[in-house]
Design an enzyme around this catalytic site. Structure first.
Site, PDB file in Angstrom:
ATOM      1  CE  LYS A 161     -16.833 -66.598 -24.649  1.00 40.33           C
ATOM      2  NZ  LYS A 161     -16.831 -65.311 -23.905  1.00 40.33           N
ATOM      3  NE  ARG A 195     -11.173 -67.990 -21.768  1.00 41.11           N
ATOM      4  CZ  ARG A 195     -12.408 -68.326 -21.385  1.00 41.11           C
ATOM      5  NH1 ARG A 195     -12.884 -69.519 -21.646  1.00 41.11           N
ATOM      6  NH2 ARG A 195     -13.166 -67.458 -20.763  1.00 41.11           N
ATOM      7  NE  ARG A 241     -21.253 -64.503 -16.110  1.00 38.61           N
ATOM      8  CZ  ARG A 241     -20.303 -64.762 -17.016  1.00 38.61           C
ATOM      9  NH1 ARG A 241     -20.634 -65.239 -18.206  1.00 38.61           N
ATOM     10  NH2 ARG A 241     -19.050 -64.532 -16.751  1.00 38.61           N
ATOM     11  NE  ARG A 269     -18.473 -67.569 -14.122  1.00 39.23           N
ATOM     12  CZ  ARG A 269     -18.107 -67.641 -15.401  1.00 39.23           C
ATOM     13  NH1 ARG A 269     -19.002 -67.976 -16.325  1.00 39.23           N
ATOM     14  NH2 ARG A 269     -16.881 -67.388 -15.762  1.00 39.23           N
ATOM     15  NE  ARG A 290     -13.390 -64.215 -16.294  1.00 31.77           N
ATOM     16  CZ  ARG A 290     -14.692 -64.392 -16.174  1.00 31.77           C
ATOM     17  NH1 ARG A 290     -15.352 -63.826 -15.183  1.00 31.77           N
ATOM     18  NH2 ARG A 290     -15.340 -65.131 -17.024  1.00 31.77           N
TER      19      ARG A 290
HETATM   20  P1  ADP Z   1     -20.035 -65.318 -21.808  1.00 33.92           P
HETATM   21  O1  ADP Z   1     -20.431 -66.784 -21.886  1.00 33.92           O
HETATM   22  O2  ADP Z   1     -19.537 -64.790 -23.118  1.00 33.92           O
HETATM   23  O3  ADP Z   1     -19.083 -65.023 -20.692  1.00 33.92           O
HETATM   24  P2  ADP Z   1     -22.825 -64.908 -20.957  1.00 33.92           P
HETATM   25  O4  ADP Z   1     -23.608 -65.566 -22.044  1.00 33.92           O
HETATM   26  O5  ADP Z   1     -22.763 -65.609 -19.658  1.00 33.92           O
HETATM   27  O6  ADP Z   1     -21.339 -64.495 -21.489  1.00 33.92           O
HETATM   28  O7  ADP Z   1     -23.419 -63.423 -20.780  1.00 33.92           O
HETATM   29  C1  ADP Z   1     -22.882 -62.536 -19.796  1.00 33.92           C
HETATM   30  C2  ADP Z   1     -24.020 -61.787 -19.113  1.00 33.92           C
HETATM   31  O8  ADP Z   1     -24.634 -60.876 -20.049  1.00 33.92           O
HETATM   32  C3  ADP Z   1     -25.141 -62.708 -18.620  1.00 33.92           C
HETATM   33  O9  ADP Z   1     -25.630 -62.180 -17.416  1.00 33.92           O
HETATM   34  C4  ADP Z   1     -26.202 -62.635 -19.743  1.00 33.92           C
HETATM   35  O10 ADP Z   1     -27.508 -62.847 -19.254  1.00 33.92           O
HETATM   36  C5  ADP Z   1     -26.013 -61.214 -20.270  1.00 33.92           C
HETATM   37  N1  ADP Z   1     -26.236 -61.101 -21.715  1.00 33.92           N
HETATM   38  C6  ADP Z   1     -25.949 -62.011 -22.682  1.00 33.92           C
HETATM   39  N2  ADP Z   1     -26.266 -61.542 -23.906  1.00 33.92           N
HETATM   40  C7  ADP Z   1     -26.757 -60.284 -23.701  1.00 33.92           C
HETATM   41  C8  ADP Z   1     -27.273 -59.259 -24.594  1.00 33.92           C
HETATM   42  N3  ADP Z   1     -27.311 -59.437 -25.913  1.00 33.92           N
HETATM   43  N4  ADP Z   1     -27.671 -58.108 -24.023  1.00 33.92           N
HETATM   44  C9  ADP Z   1     -27.619 -57.910 -22.671  1.00 33.92           C
HETATM   45  N5  ADP Z   1     -27.160 -58.825 -21.802  1.00 33.92           N
HETATM   46  C10 ADP Z   1     -26.734 -60.003 -22.299  1.00 33.92           C
HETATM   47  P1  AMP Z   2     -15.810 -69.048 -18.890  1.00 33.52           P
HETATM   48  O1  AMP Z   2     -16.862 -69.874 -18.235  1.00 33.52           O
HETATM   49  O2  AMP Z   2     -15.641 -69.370 -20.352  1.00 33.52           O
HETATM   50  O3  AMP Z   2     -15.965 -67.569 -18.621  1.00 33.52           O
HETATM   51  O4  AMP Z   2     -14.419 -69.483 -18.213  1.00 33.52           O
HETATM   52  C1  AMP Z   2     -14.175 -69.280 -16.837  1.00 33.52           C
HETATM   53  C2  AMP Z   2     -12.707 -69.526 -16.528  1.00 33.52           C
HETATM   54  O5  AMP Z   2     -12.367 -70.904 -16.812  1.00 33.52           O
HETATM   55  C3  AMP Z   2     -11.691 -68.705 -17.334  1.00 33.52           C
HETATM   56  O6  AMP Z   2     -11.487 -67.412 -16.799  1.00 33.52           O
HETATM   57  C4  AMP Z   2     -10.438 -69.601 -17.214  1.00 33.52           C
HETATM   58  O7  AMP Z   2      -9.844 -69.488 -15.944  1.00 33.52           O
HETATM   59  C5  AMP Z   2     -11.046 -71.009 -17.307  1.00 33.52           C
HETATM   60  N1  AMP Z   2     -11.104 -71.463 -18.721  1.00 33.52           N
HETATM   61  C6  AMP Z   2     -12.238 -71.721 -19.441  1.00 33.52           C
HETATM   62  N2  AMP Z   2     -11.921 -72.097 -20.690  1.00 33.52           N
HETATM   63  C7  AMP Z   2     -10.564 -72.082 -20.777  1.00 33.52           C
HETATM   64  C8  AMP Z   2      -9.617 -72.338 -21.808  1.00 33.52           C
HETATM   65  N3  AMP Z   2     -10.019 -72.690 -23.045  1.00 33.52           N
HETATM   66  N4  AMP Z   2      -8.302 -72.201 -21.529  1.00 33.52           N
HETATM   67  C9  AMP Z   2      -7.886 -71.867 -20.303  1.00 33.52           C
HETATM   68  N5  AMP Z   2      -8.710 -71.569 -19.291  1.00 33.52           N
HETATM   69  C10 AMP Z   2     -10.039 -71.675 -19.512  1.00 33.52           C
END
Ligand code: ADP
Ligand code: AMP
Length: 216
Positions: A13, A88, A127, A160, A171
């Protein structure tokens, strides 16, 4: 365009949000980024949010909803926005609808980045994020040009705290119980666009752009 991004943690995302936000000139609003900024600045909100985030739990709805409403009243959101990581829970989605309704607005598209659970663990444990600008990389799928350094701002890349295997599992459990019901929520509003998220980053982005053509 007013959009939300749905999908399990690690679906891509944040990665896609950066590309969409640039192409459509709308702000990318990530609740996770807002919380992490508050944690690094040691604000009251950050101290509160950290207790939940470190364990993979959701920050309570009331706190999260108020933050998003405040952000959406800023000027740059007038022409649209892209929410990443919000809503969420069904309660958050209802609060968002209510807030937008009061200004005669609505969500135009809910983009679901669909990635099966078997891919998630590798994505999340690999990541790396920039400690300075928040850009997201992957040690295998999307490495930075210089090891450990951000391509955009040369900041240090870190893992992270909530990307460890145990927290990722928690999660995913939280996602399936509390967030997955939103898929039907937006399907019922006829705004759900399902995107195959297991392809390469650029291919996923192309599919998103193609599906958005239909609604623009
Ligand atoms: P989210 O915001 O949904 O938690 P991220 O955008 O941070 O996910 O992506 C999670 C991990 O997967 C990151 O390390 C990113 O670089 C990698 N990633 C994102 N899209 C892809 C893809 N299409 N194929 C492989 N790896 C990806
Ligand atoms: P993310 O960066 O989207 O992976 O979010 C990291 C963490 O932030 C999540 O695991 C939750 O603990 C908190 N968080 C982010 N967005 C929300 C939301 N909309 N509602 C509740 N917790 C959230």
């Amino acid at each position: 365009m007013k959009m939300v991004l749905l999908g399990p943690p690690g679906a891509g995302k944040g990665t896609q949000a950066k590309l969409i936000s640039e192409k459509y000139s709308i702000p990318h609003i990530s609740t996770g980024d807002i919380f992490r900024k508050n944690i690094s600045e040691k604000t009251k909100l950050g101290i509160e949010a950290k207790k939940y985030m470190d364990n993979g739990q959701l920050v309570p709805d009331k706190v999260t909803i108020d933050i998003v409403k405040d952000r959406l009243t800023e000027d740059d959101c007038k022409e649209g926005f892209l929410l990443d990581g919000f809503p969420r829970t069904v309660k958050q989605a209802e609060a968002l609808d209510e807030f937008l309704n009061s200004a005669d607005g609505k969500i135009d598209a809910a983009l679901l980045i669909d990635v099966a659970e078997e891919f998630i663990l590798e994505r999340m444990t690999g990541r790396r994020v920039c400690s300075s600008c928040g850009a997201s990389y992957h040690i295998k799928f999307n490495p930075s040009k210089i090891d450990g350094k951000c391509d955009l701002c040369n900041g240090d890349l870190i893992q992270r705290k909530d990307d460890t295997e145990a927290t990722v599992k928690e999660r995913l459990d939280v996602y399936s119980k509390q967030t997955q019901p939103l898929i039907n929520y937006y399907k019922n509003q006829n705004v759900l666009l399902k995107i195959e998220g297991t392809k390469e980053i650029s291919e996923v982005f192309d599919e998103i752009c193609n599906s958005l053509k239909a609604i623009k």
